[in-house]
Design a protein around this motif. Structure first.
Motif, PDB file in Angstrom:
ATOM      1  N   GLU A 164      62.877 -24.972 145.375  1.00  0.00           N
ATOM      2  CA  GLU A 164      63.726 -25.858 146.169  1.00  0.00           C
ATOM      3  C   GLU A 164      63.570 -25.543 147.655  1.00  0.00           C
ATOM      4  OE1 GLU A 164      68.498 -26.942 146.545  1.00  0.00           O
ATOM      5  OE2 GLU A 164      67.836 -24.887 146.192  1.00  0.00           O
ATOM      6  N   ASN A 174      66.571 -33.260 146.580  1.00  0.00           N
ATOM      7  CA  ASN A 174      65.733 -32.101 146.299  1.00  0.00           C
ATOM      8  C   ASN A 174      66.419 -31.162 145.313  1.00  0.00           C
ATOM      9  OD1 ASN A 174      63.301 -30.544 146.842  1.00  0.00           O
ATOM     10  ND2 ASN A 174      64.615 -29.111 147.931  1.00  0.00           N
ATOM     11  N   ASN A 175      67.687 -30.864 145.558  1.00  0.00           N
ATOM     12  CA  ASN A 175      68.422 -29.995 144.647  1.00  0.00           C
ATOM     13  C   ASN A 175      68.555 -30.640 143.273  1.00  0.00           C
ATOM     14  OD1 ASN A 175      71.244 -29.223 143.381  1.00  0.00           O
ATOM     15  ND2 ASN A 175      70.611 -27.481 144.637  1.00  0.00           N
ATOM     16  N   ARG A 204      65.284 -21.940 142.724  1.00  0.00           N
ATOM     17  CA  ARG A 204      65.673 -21.936 144.137  1.00  0.00           C
ATOM     18  C   ARG A 204      64.505 -21.584 145.053  1.00  0.00           C
ATOM     19  NH1 ARG A 204      71.272 -20.215 141.773  1.00  0.00           N
ATOM     20  NH2 ARG A 204      69.823 -19.155 140.368  1.00  0.00           N
ATOM     21  N   VAL A 237      76.627 -27.000 144.298  1.00  0.00           N
ATOM     22  CA  VAL A 237      75.188 -27.256 144.385  1.00  0.00           C
ATOM     23  C   VAL A 237      74.718 -27.226 145.837  1.00  0.00           C
ATOM     24  CG1 VAL A 237      75.194 -28.574 142.229  1.00  0.00           C
ATOM     25  CG2 VAL A 237      75.359 -29.788 144.412  1.00  0.00           C
ATOM     26  N   SER A 238      75.618 -27.506 146.793  1.00  0.00           N
ATOM     27  CA  SER A 238      75.274 -27.372 148.208  1.00  0.00           C
ATOM     28  C   SER A 238      75.052 -25.920 148.585  1.00  0.00           C
ATOM     29  CB  SER A 238      76.380 -27.954 149.097  1.00  0.00           C
ATOM     30  OG  SER A 238      76.366 -29.350 149.093  1.00  0.00           O
ATOM     31  N   HIS A 297      73.500 -23.845 146.659  1.00  0.00           N
ATOM     32  CA  HIS A 297      72.344 -23.422 145.863  1.00  0.00           C
ATOM     33  C   HIS A 297      72.760 -22.672 144.602  1.00  0.00           C
ATOM     34  CE1 HIS A 297      69.923 -24.773 149.221  1.00  0.00           C
ATOM     35  NE2 HIS A 297      70.677 -24.052 150.012  1.00  0.00           N
ATOM     36  N   TRP A 319      65.160 -30.512 141.413  1.00  0.00           N
ATOM     37  CA  TRP A 319      64.799 -29.165 140.978  1.00  0.00           C
ATOM     38  C   TRP A 319      65.667 -28.700 139.815  1.00  0.00           C
ATOM     39  CZ3 TRP A 319      60.956 -25.824 141.298  1.00  0.00           C
ATOM     40  CH2 TRP A 319      59.940 -26.093 142.212  1.00  0.00           C
ATOM     41  N   GLN A 320      66.967 -28.947 139.909  1.00  0.00           N
ATOM     42  CA  GLN A 320      67.833 -28.506 138.814  1.00  0.00           C
ATOM     43  C   GLN A 320      67.594 -29.335 137.549  1.00  0.00           C
ATOM     44  OE1 GLN A 320      71.353 -26.463 139.110  1.00  0.00           O
ATOM     45  NE2 GLN A 320      71.811 -26.993 141.240  1.00  0.00           N
ATOM     46  N   LEU A 352      68.836 -32.708 150.890  1.00  0.00           N
ATOM     47  CA  LEU A 352      69.511 -31.714 150.056  1.00  0.00           C
ATOM     48  C   LEU A 352      69.842 -32.255 148.682  1.00  0.00           C
ATOM     49  CD1 LEU A 352      71.062 -29.084 149.461  1.00  0.00           C
ATOM     50  CD2 LEU A 352      73.025 -30.081 150.661  1.00  0.00           C
TER      51      LEU A 352
END
Length: 478
Positions: free
Chosen positions: A368, A383-384, A365, A296-297, A299, A387-388, A380
């Motif tokens: 994001e 936010n990630n 993405r 996930v880091s 993206h 969004w996911q 990170l």
């Protein structure tokens, strides 16, 4: 033996684990690395960089009271950090470097490279738990894996908190003065223009401001948090996310403020306090996910099967969403709030994210990245994760067939249109019904300043459901 305290996302002197350990171990010098090329690569917002620089200046004042000089060094990319830190250690005869752990893939690689470079010089690097309440890897399933469902993760966290809640550390005592001057703090760095003063004003820098915000929230608004947090027209949220992201506040300080307000209870008592503690644990959860599922880091989708979703390439729709010109008032008001203030209400982050990823079927993405480019509290993990969750590609995500209707959300959470009217003054004259769906006003809607809807909600919903149905499975990581 001299110590080097390397500040990163922990810009405070109170309850700072690495700083406390450093000053206990020996005379301490502090450093902060300016890394503009790396910040660009991470899509950090100019308002976020400005906020961090302003907090860095306040940190320097606090460190002066402790007789700790703060040095500024340039490492444009994190790959430059090993040599920069090593040179500084040689220059000042440093025996050990103290840091608070960070958890993204790039952060972990940077720290591994710096530690290896220092080890070759017989200098140790000590990493401390500070950003989180629990060490990643200590909250695991019975099979020894990282949790993928928040409810199960939270249950174990509650067990740990009831047994031994983490204590705060307070302020280290001042050390003897060192004959080393501090460096000046730049007001800006190359490539990041300072934001307008109107964007800076809502976000004063410094631990004192952060602590006052936390205390006001805990004493005045925490009890109503469960009721008011979803209403963007009300000041129902804590407004401390930017301070947490920069480490001007610690999660331990936040937890203890909630506990003081709720008579030491985690799961009972004030529903508002319990709800807010859950939000702190969501933040914790997403940080642990960075470590347990490092893709996930990079993206990548947490649920690998969703990588084949037929995302649409629609630059015009994306631009309309980015500019707050979609024709859906709540979406547009939320986007304009972020563009003007560097912050967006949490309920609205979910609504606009789902609109982009589901109704427009544009790759999450894109959203994001755009959020990180504009948020003062850009983080990170959060936010990630958010969004996911909204795009149904992530851990513990919203079911793929659940799609928020932005008009329904608007009527429910901004019933009088107060939030919409503030950010969309061109709609201010509409009545409380029409303001959520201006085209319903027919000929009475006479302004040419607001666009018609860019998508049909019913048709876009059918399109999104079809796209997800065509996946063989919504799988989980291996």
């Amino acid at each position: 033996m001299r110590q080097l305290m390397w500040f990163r996302s922990d810009l405070r002197v109170q309850d700072n684990t690495a700083l406390t350990a450093s000053m206990q171990a020996g005379p301490t010098i502090a450093v902060f690395l300016l890394s503009p090329a790396q910040w660009h690569a991470h899509h950090d917002a100019p308002c976020k960089v400005d906020f961090w620089l302003r907090n860095l200046a306040m940190l320097q004042r606090e460190l002066k009271q402790l007789n700790v000089p703060l040095l500024i060094r340039h490492a444009p990319l994190w790959s430059d950090a090993p040599d920069v830190v090593a040179d500084l250690c040689r220059e000042h005869d440093i025996a050990s470097v103290q840091v608070n752990a960070e958890y993204g893939v790039n952060e972990a690689r940077r720290d591994e490279a710096v530690a290896a470079r220092l080890a070759a010089l017989s200098i140790t690097m000590q990493s401390h738990l500070d950003q989180l309440l629990f060490q990643p890897g200590s909250i695991l399933t019975r099979s020894g894996k990282y949790f993928q469902a928040f409810s199960q993760f939270r249950k174990v966290c509650y067990q740990r908190l009831n047994t031994a809640p983490p204590a705060t550390l307070g302020l280290p005592p001042a050390q003897l003065a060192l004959d080393i001057p501090s460096d000046s703090i730049p007001e800006r760095v190359s490539g990041f223009a300072p934001p307008d003063v109107h964007l800076q004003a809502p976000w004063p820098a410094g631990e004192a401001e952060a602590g006052e915000r936390l205390e006001r929230f805990a004493t005045e608004r925490l009890d109503d948090y469960n009721r008011d947090r979803d209403l963007p027209a009300k000041p129902g949220t804590s407004q401390i996310s930017a301070y947490l992201a920069a480490g001007v506040l610690s999660p331990r300080q936040c937890l203890h403020a909630a506990l003081r307000s709720n008579r030491g209870e985690f799961e009972t008592g004030s529903p508002g306090a319990v709800t807010w503690i859950n939000e702190l644990l969501w933040r914790e959860f997403y940080k642990h996910i960075l470590v347990g599922y490092p893709q996930v880091s990079r993206h990548k989708a947490f649920r690998s099967a969703t990588e084949v979703l037929p995302w649409r390439h629609d630059p015009q729709a994306l631009a309309a969403w980015q500019q707050g010109r979609t024709g859906f008032p709540l979406i547009d008001a939320a986007m304009r709030q972020m563009l003007a203030t560097g912050w967006m209400h949490n309920r609205l982050r979910m609504v606009v994210a789902m609109f982009l990823s589901k109704n427009l079927l544009i790759d999450w993405r894109e959203g994001e990245r755009f959020f990180m480019q504009h948020l003062i509290d850009g983080d990170l993990a959060a936010n990630n994760g958010g969004w996911q969750w909204s795009a149904s590609t992530g851990t513990d995500a919203v079911p793929w067939f659940r799609i928020f209707n932005p008009v329904t959300q608007s009527r429910r959470f901004d019933p009088d249109g107060r939030f919409i009217r503030y950010w969309l003054p061109e709609l201010a004259t509409l009545d409380n019904r029409s303001i959520h769906e201006p085209t319903s006003a027919g000929d009475l809607f006479g302004t040419a300043d607001y666009p018609p809807p860019i998508v049909d909600l019913a048709e876009s919903r059918r399109r999104a459901l079809e796209a997800f149905k065509n996946l063989s499975s919504i799988g989980t990581p291996t």
